[in-house]
Design a protein around this motif. Structure first.
Motif, PDB file in Angstrom:
ATOM      1  N   TYR A 293      -9.157   3.970 -23.030  1.00 51.44           N
ATOM      2  CA  TYR A 293      -9.556   2.582 -23.254  1.00 51.44           C
ATOM      3  C   TYR A 293     -10.816   2.507 -24.123  1.00 51.44           C
ATOM      4  O   TYR A 293     -10.881   1.706 -25.067  1.00 51.44           O
ATOM      5  CB  TYR A 293      -9.788   1.896 -21.907  1.00 51.44           C
ATOM      6  CG  TYR A 293     -10.278   0.484 -22.024  1.00 51.44           C
ATOM      7  CD1 TYR A 293      -9.428  -0.523 -22.469  1.00 51.44           C
ATOM      8  CD2 TYR A 293     -11.579   0.143 -21.693  1.00 51.44           C
ATOM      9  CE1 TYR A 293      -9.872  -1.832 -22.578  1.00 51.44           C
ATOM     10  CE2 TYR A 293     -12.032  -1.149 -21.797  1.00 51.44           C
ATOM     11  CZ  TYR A 293     -11.177  -2.134 -22.237  1.00 51.44           C
ATOM     12  OH  TYR A 293     -11.618  -3.421 -22.355  1.00 51.44           O
TER      13      TYR A 293
ATOM     14  N   CYS B 168     -10.954   0.763 -27.825  1.00 54.27           N
ATOM     15  CA  CYS B 168     -11.896  -0.340 -28.079  1.00 54.27           C
ATOM     16  C   CYS B 168     -12.825  -0.011 -29.249  1.00 54.27           C
ATOM     17  O   CYS B 168     -13.038  -0.844 -30.137  1.00 54.27           O
ATOM     18  CB  CYS B 168     -12.726  -0.641 -26.839  1.00 54.27           C
ATOM     19  SG  CYS B 168     -11.817  -1.468 -25.529  1.00 54.27           S
TER      20      CYS B 168
ATOM     21  N   LEU C 227      -8.258  -7.719 -24.931  1.00 55.60           N
ATOM     22  CA  LEU C 227      -8.134  -8.422 -23.660  1.00 55.60           C
ATOM     23  C   LEU C 227      -6.782  -8.131 -23.002  1.00 55.60           C
ATOM     24  O   LEU C 227      -6.711  -7.856 -21.795  1.00 55.60           O
ATOM     25  CB  LEU C 227      -8.308  -9.926 -23.861  1.00 55.60           C
ATOM     26  CG  LEU C 227      -8.265 -10.785 -22.611  1.00 55.60           C
ATOM     27  CD1 LEU C 227      -9.442 -10.451 -21.700  1.00 55.60           C
ATOM     28  CD2 LEU C 227      -8.289 -12.249 -22.985  1.00 55.60           C
ATOM     29  N   ALA C 228      -5.710  -8.168 -23.777  1.00 58.26           N
ATOM     30  CA  ALA C 228      -4.377  -7.860 -23.250  1.00 58.26           C
ATOM     31  C   ALA C 228      -4.305  -6.401 -22.779  1.00 58.26           C
ATOM     32  O   ALA C 228      -3.740  -6.109 -21.711  1.00 58.26           O
ATOM     33  CB  ALA C 228      -3.315  -8.123 -24.305  1.00 58.26           C
TER      34      ALA C 228
ATOM     35  N   THR D 166      -6.838  -4.590 -21.768  1.00 57.75           N
ATOM     36  CA  THR D 166      -7.672  -4.508 -20.569  1.00 57.75           C
ATOM     37  C   THR D 166      -6.875  -4.912 -19.332  1.00 57.75           C
ATOM     38  O   THR D 166      -6.913  -4.229 -18.303  1.00 57.75           O
ATOM     39  CB  THR D 166      -8.907  -5.422 -20.709  1.00 57.75           C
ATOM     40  OG1 THR D 166      -9.643  -5.016 -21.865  1.00 57.75           O
ATOM     41  CG2 THR D 166      -9.791  -5.354 -19.477  1.00 57.75           C
ATOM     42  N   PHE D 167      -6.156  -6.004 -19.417  1.00 57.00           N
ATOM     43  CA  PHE D 167      -5.350  -6.481 -18.294  1.00 57.00           C
ATOM     44  C   PHE D 167      -4.276  -5.461 -17.914  1.00 57.00           C
ATOM     45  O   PHE D 167      -4.095  -5.136 -16.741  1.00 57.00           O
ATOM     46  CB  PHE D 167      -4.716  -7.830 -18.641  1.00 57.00           C
ATOM     47  CG  PHE D 167      -3.887  -8.396 -17.531  1.00 57.00           C
ATOM     48  CD1 PHE D 167      -4.472  -8.877 -16.376  1.00 57.00           C
ATOM     49  CD2 PHE D 167      -2.494  -8.433 -17.641  1.00 57.00           C
ATOM     50  CE1 PHE D 167      -3.702  -9.387 -15.336  1.00 57.00           C
ATOM     51  CE2 PHE D 167      -1.720  -8.937 -16.615  1.00 57.00           C
ATOM     52  CZ  PHE D 167      -2.325  -9.417 -15.463  1.00 57.00           C
ATOM     53  N   ALA D 168      -3.567  -4.941 -18.910  1.00 61.54           N
ATOM     54  CA  ALA D 168      -2.492  -3.979 -18.652  1.00 61.54           C
ATOM     55  C   ALA D 168      -3.031  -2.688 -18.023  1.00 61.54           C
ATOM     56  O   ALA D 168      -2.456  -2.167 -17.061  1.00 61.54           O
ATOM     57  CB  ALA D 168      -1.752  -3.658 -19.944  1.00 61.54           C
TER      58      ALA D 168
ATOM     59  N   TYR E  47      -5.814  -2.343 -16.359  1.00 61.96           N
ATOM     60  CA  TYR E  47      -6.337  -2.647 -15.031  1.00 61.96           C
ATOM     61  C   TYR E  47      -5.204  -2.560 -13.998  1.00 61.96           C
ATOM     62  O   TYR E  47      -5.361  -1.957 -12.939  1.00 61.96           O
ATOM     63  CB  TYR E  47      -6.977  -4.033 -15.003  1.00 61.96           C
ATOM     64  CG  TYR E  47      -7.357  -4.481 -13.611  1.00 61.96           C
ATOM     65  CD1 TYR E  47      -8.463  -3.935 -12.975  1.00 61.96           C
ATOM     66  CD2 TYR E  47      -6.589  -5.411 -12.920  1.00 61.96           C
ATOM     67  CE1 TYR E  47      -8.801  -4.313 -11.693  1.00 61.96           C
ATOM     68  CE2 TYR E  47      -6.918  -5.792 -11.634  1.00 61.96           C
ATOM     69  CZ  TYR E  47      -8.030  -5.252 -11.029  1.00 61.96           C
ATOM     70  OH  TYR E  47      -8.353  -5.627  -9.759  1.00 61.96           O
ATOM     71  N   ILE E  48      -4.078  -3.165 -14.319  1.00 57.24           N
ATOM     72  CA  ILE E  48      -2.922  -3.105 -13.419  1.00 57.24           C
ATOM     73  C   ILE E  48      -2.462  -1.656 -13.242  1.00 57.24           C
ATOM     74  O   ILE E  48      -2.168  -1.214 -12.134  1.00 57.24           O
ATOM     75  CB  ILE E  48      -1.760  -3.981 -13.946  1.00 57.24           C
ATOM     76  CG1 ILE E  48      -2.172  -5.445 -14.035  1.00 57.24           C
ATOM     77  CG2 ILE E  48      -0.514  -3.811 -13.092  1.00 57.24           C
ATOM     78  CD1 ILE E  48      -2.501  -6.093 -12.720  1.00 57.24           C
ATOM     79  N   TYR E  49      -2.416  -0.907 -14.333  1.00 56.96           N
ATOM     80  CA  TYR E  49      -1.986   0.492 -14.282  1.00 56.96           C
ATOM     81  C   TYR E  49      -2.905   1.315 -13.375  1.00 56.96           C
ATOM     82  O   TYR E  49      -2.431   2.029 -12.485  1.00 56.96           O
ATOM     83  CB  TYR E  49      -1.980   1.097 -15.687  1.00 56.96           C
ATOM     84  CG  TYR E  49      -1.649   2.569 -15.710  1.00 56.96           C
ATOM     85  CD1 TYR E  49      -0.335   2.997 -15.725  1.00 56.96           C
ATOM     86  CD2 TYR E  49      -2.652   3.532 -15.700  1.00 56.96           C
ATOM     87  CE1 TYR E  49      -0.017   4.350 -15.729  1.00 56.96           C
ATOM     88  CE2 TYR E  49      -2.357   4.880 -15.697  1.00 56.96           C
ATOM     89  CZ  TYR E  49      -1.041   5.279 -15.716  1.00 56.96           C
ATOM     90  OH  TYR E  49      -0.739   6.616 -15.711  1.00 56.96           O
TER      91      TYR E  49
ATOM     92  N   ARG F 150      -4.954   0.315 -11.091  1.00 57.25           N
ATOM     93  CA  ARG F 150      -4.964  -0.191  -9.712  1.00 57.25           C
ATOM     94  C   ARG F 150      -3.829   0.427  -8.896  1.00 57.25           C
ATOM     95  O   ARG F 150      -3.969   0.656  -7.705  1.00 57.25           O
ATOM     96  CB  ARG F 150      -4.807  -1.707  -9.736  1.00 57.25           C
ATOM     97  CG  ARG F 150      -4.897  -2.359  -8.414  1.00 57.25           C
ATOM     98  CD  ARG F 150      -5.972  -3.410  -8.431  1.00 57.25           C
ATOM     99  NE  ARG F 150      -5.921  -4.228  -7.248  1.00 57.25           N
ATOM    100  CZ  ARG F 150      -6.694  -4.037  -6.190  1.00 57.25           C
ATOM    101  NH1 ARG F 150      -7.576  -3.083  -6.214  1.00 57.25           N
ATOM    102  NH2 ARG F 150      -6.599  -4.794  -5.139  1.00 57.25           N
TER     103      ARG F 150
END
Length: 144
Positions: free
Chosen positions: A21, A25, A52-53, A55-57, A59-61, A63
């Motif tokens: 990540y 970035c 941003l997209a 980051t969201f993906a 984060y889910i991974y 988690r």
């Protein structure tokens, strides 16, 4: 005592995802900065939306990367420990009163059933090991 430990098949650890990540970035904002220096400011907006997209993906991974399911049988006690998204749940069953049944579309899911309690299990079992897992677990339960 018999124990089955089933985990997700993730190719990257959360630490490796962090490094990935950071590198994405840095590279993306380096390119966006170059275009901003040329006066094309719209690239920065789209780069930010892209990050941003991502980051969201990720984060889910991360988690769910460490999710697991552990099933232990010791004499007449069956303990199912499920970790999902960092939340740990433990379920205890009596092996004599518990049965294993197939559920879902074409019976591709397993569930432990005891009186009015039903618990889906085997979420991380590979398809080629599904039958073997089912037979091994059934051998320890009351529905032999």
């Amino acid at each position: 005592m018999r124990t089955w430990l089933m985990k997700r098949n993730c190719s990257l650890t959360p630490k490796q995802v962090g490094w990935f990540y950071a590198s994405i970035c840095a590279f993306s904002f380096l390119i966006a900065g170059f275009f901003l220096a040329l006066g094309i400011w719209m690239v920065v907006i789209f780069t930010s939306l892209d990050i941003l997209a991502l980051t969201f993906a990720l984060y889910i991974y991360t988690r769910h990367a460490l999710d697991y399911e552990k099933i232990s049988i010791d004499d007449k006690v069956l303990v199912v420990e499920q970790s999902w998204g960092g939340k740990l749940k433990t379920h205890v069953f009596n092996t004599l009163w518990t049965r294993l049944e197939r559920e879902g579309f074409k019976g591709r899911r397993l569930a432990l059933k005891s009186s009015d309690h039903s618990l889906p299990i085997g979420l991380f079992v590979r398809q080629d090991q599904f039958e073997v897992f089912e037979q091994e677990l059934k051998a320890h339960l009351g529905n032999r």
